[in-house]
Design a protein around this motif. Structure first.
Motif: not given
Length: 487
Positions: A351-365
């Motif tokens: 779950x933490x891995x997915x948090x890091x992954x999608x936070x990266x996508x969201x912050x960049x977007x």
């Protein structure tokens, strides 16, 4: 012996003057590049002590004497017992599951028959005493803990100079535990810096071992734990995966128990995520479309991993019917029960891995995207909210609250070693912009409980950091899933 000056005996404060002026017992004006007194007298000014020299002082003799004279066996035993009860958990095998999986589960066996003067024994006692000091707010014990930790560092140096001890499991564990000591004893950012140094140092020692050293249950469990810590450290630093790490999973892939294979395969995927995030940082890639194209294939692998888990890895969800939480606050009313704490911790790593992954996508977007990227934002926010909720659902299980197998009631437990594995997933959940403020407050409460109960200052500093998160002000936000998020 090196120890923190705050934890030393009455030896007086250290002067910032040069050695020549101190020897002559005259005041030094600390001018650079040489002090005025030395220039006038024709002396060669030796310069001034560094910051580390002022913070640390050499007290090998006094600390060794203090350990033998001042630390009674009862204090050392109590500190060791505290660490084992709060930070170590073991899987009790029923004949069909492996006995190796847990957290520091190999420690009791390694300590058995160990000399009281060994580096491992001293390191465990130092970490335990630091926890006791924090839990009881005892400055005296805190000073003693730092002194004992300094002695452990000295003994580690001696062990690393011995070819036999340098590659032993006990020495590797001692290095890892020194990183844990920093998390227990320190509440500032430096604790994670020193923790990272210890973890990367032990990774280098792994190479000295070679694959042939990892054949026993203890060594396999140790390698898995070190790999998890290395990956966590690399995620935090967003640095590339060292080539050595890629070999580790192949060393144990053919000899681990089949029920532990999912953890090994997850480690491979997590390493791939580390590599992609490091590449994004190194090349300063900020195009939302490119970022998504690089990260989403890793998420697909994570979801495939989840769908292919064996039945023993599935968890059961329950709802507390007597809960006073509102229907929307599912993190307070839902409880997930796992096969054991080890399985629960791997799930939270996923779950933490997915948090890091999608936070990266969201912050960049949010920062570089356009109106056409709104669907990507919606999808990212949905996953971030779901992962944070699932981590919160695991909290009762980590705290020792488990459902009776033959009833609908829950029982509490005094032993909470699984909480050490919970702090990073909880912190990651609390720091996400998609986590509601009421949920953040709940996470802060749980982190502070863990920090107080375990004497873990890192958990307290994490709680403070999450509590500092402020609701974004209007003017520079994007509306996503019913919330305003800062760009």
């Amino acid at each position: 012996m090196i120890s923190r000056s705050a934890g030393t005996s009455n030896t007086g404060g250290k002067s910032r003057g040069c050695a020549s002026c101190k020897k002559r017992k005259i005041k030094c004006d600390q001018s650079k590049p040489a002090c005025t007194q030395c220039l006038k007298s024709g002396w060669v000014c030796p310069g001034y002590p560094s910051v580390s020299d002022l913070v640390f002082r050499n007290q090998t003799g006094s600390l060794v004497q203090k350990l033998h004279r001042g630390f009674s066996p009862s204090i050392v035993d109590r500190a060791t017992a505290f660490f084992i009860s709060q930070y170590v958990f073991q899987r009790h095998p029923d004949g069909s599951t492996p006995p190796s999986r847990g957290h520091y589960e190999y420690l009791p066996a390694l300590l058995h028959g160990e000399s009281s003067s060994s580096v491992l024994t001293t390191t465990v006692a130092a970490a335990g005493l630091a926890g006791l000091a924090n839990a009881g707010n005892s400055n005296a014990w805190r000073i003693d803990a730092h002194a004992m930790h300094g002695l452990a560092i000295c003994r580690l140096k001696e062990a690393l100079e011995d070819p036999c001890q340098a590659t032993s499991n006990k020495t590797l564990v001692a290095i890892v535990l020194m990183g844990t000591f920093e998390q227990i004893a320190s509440a500032d950012a430096s604790s994670m810096h020193f923790f990272s140094q210890h973890i990367m140092a032990v990774a280098k020692c792994i190479e000295l071992h070679g694959s042939n050293q990892f054949q026993s249950v203890v060594s396999i469990g140790l390698l898995g734990e070190i790999r998890r810590l290395v990956i966590m450290t690399l995620h935090r630093l967003q640095e590339p995966v060292p080539p050595a790490l890629e070999k580790w999973s192949s060393w144990t892939g053919n000899i681990i128990h089949e029920d532990e294979a999912p953890a090994n395969s997850f480690g491979v995927i997590s390493s791939q995520l580390v590599a992609v995030r490091a590449k994004l940082k190194q090349k300063a890639i900020c195009d939302p479309t490119v970022v998504a194209e690089m990260l989403l294939p890793i998420d697909e692998k994570l979801e495939t991993w989840r769908s292919e888990l064996p039945w023993s890895w599935k968890y059961k969800s329950y709802t507390a019917i007597d809960s006073t939480a509102s229907s929307g606050d599912t993190y307070q009313s839902h409880y997930d029960v796992y096969e054991d704490l080890w399985v629960a911790s791997v799930w939270n790593s996923y779950r933490t891995s997915r948090l890091l992954l999608y936070e990266h996508i969201m912050s960049t977007t949010l920062k570089y995207g356009s109106a056409e990227d709104n669907d990507m934002l919606q999808a990212a926010a949905k996953v971030l909210k779901a992962m944070a909720d699932e981590i919160c659902h695991s909290v009762p299980f980590h705290l020792g609250i488990q459902r009776h197998r033959n009833s609908s009631s829950f029982q509490d437990s005094d032993a909470i070693p699984g909480c050490y594995l919970l702090i990073w997933p909880l912190f990651a959940s609390g720091m996400r912009r998609t986590t509601p403020w009421q949920q953040k407050e709940w996470i802060v409460e749980k982190l502070r409980y863990i920090g107080t109960r375990m004497g873990l200052r890192l958990a307290m500093s994490m709680a403070d950091r999450v509590a500092m998160e402020k609701r974004p002000s209007s003017g520079s936000e994007v509306w996503v899933m019913g919330e305003w998020y800062p760009k």
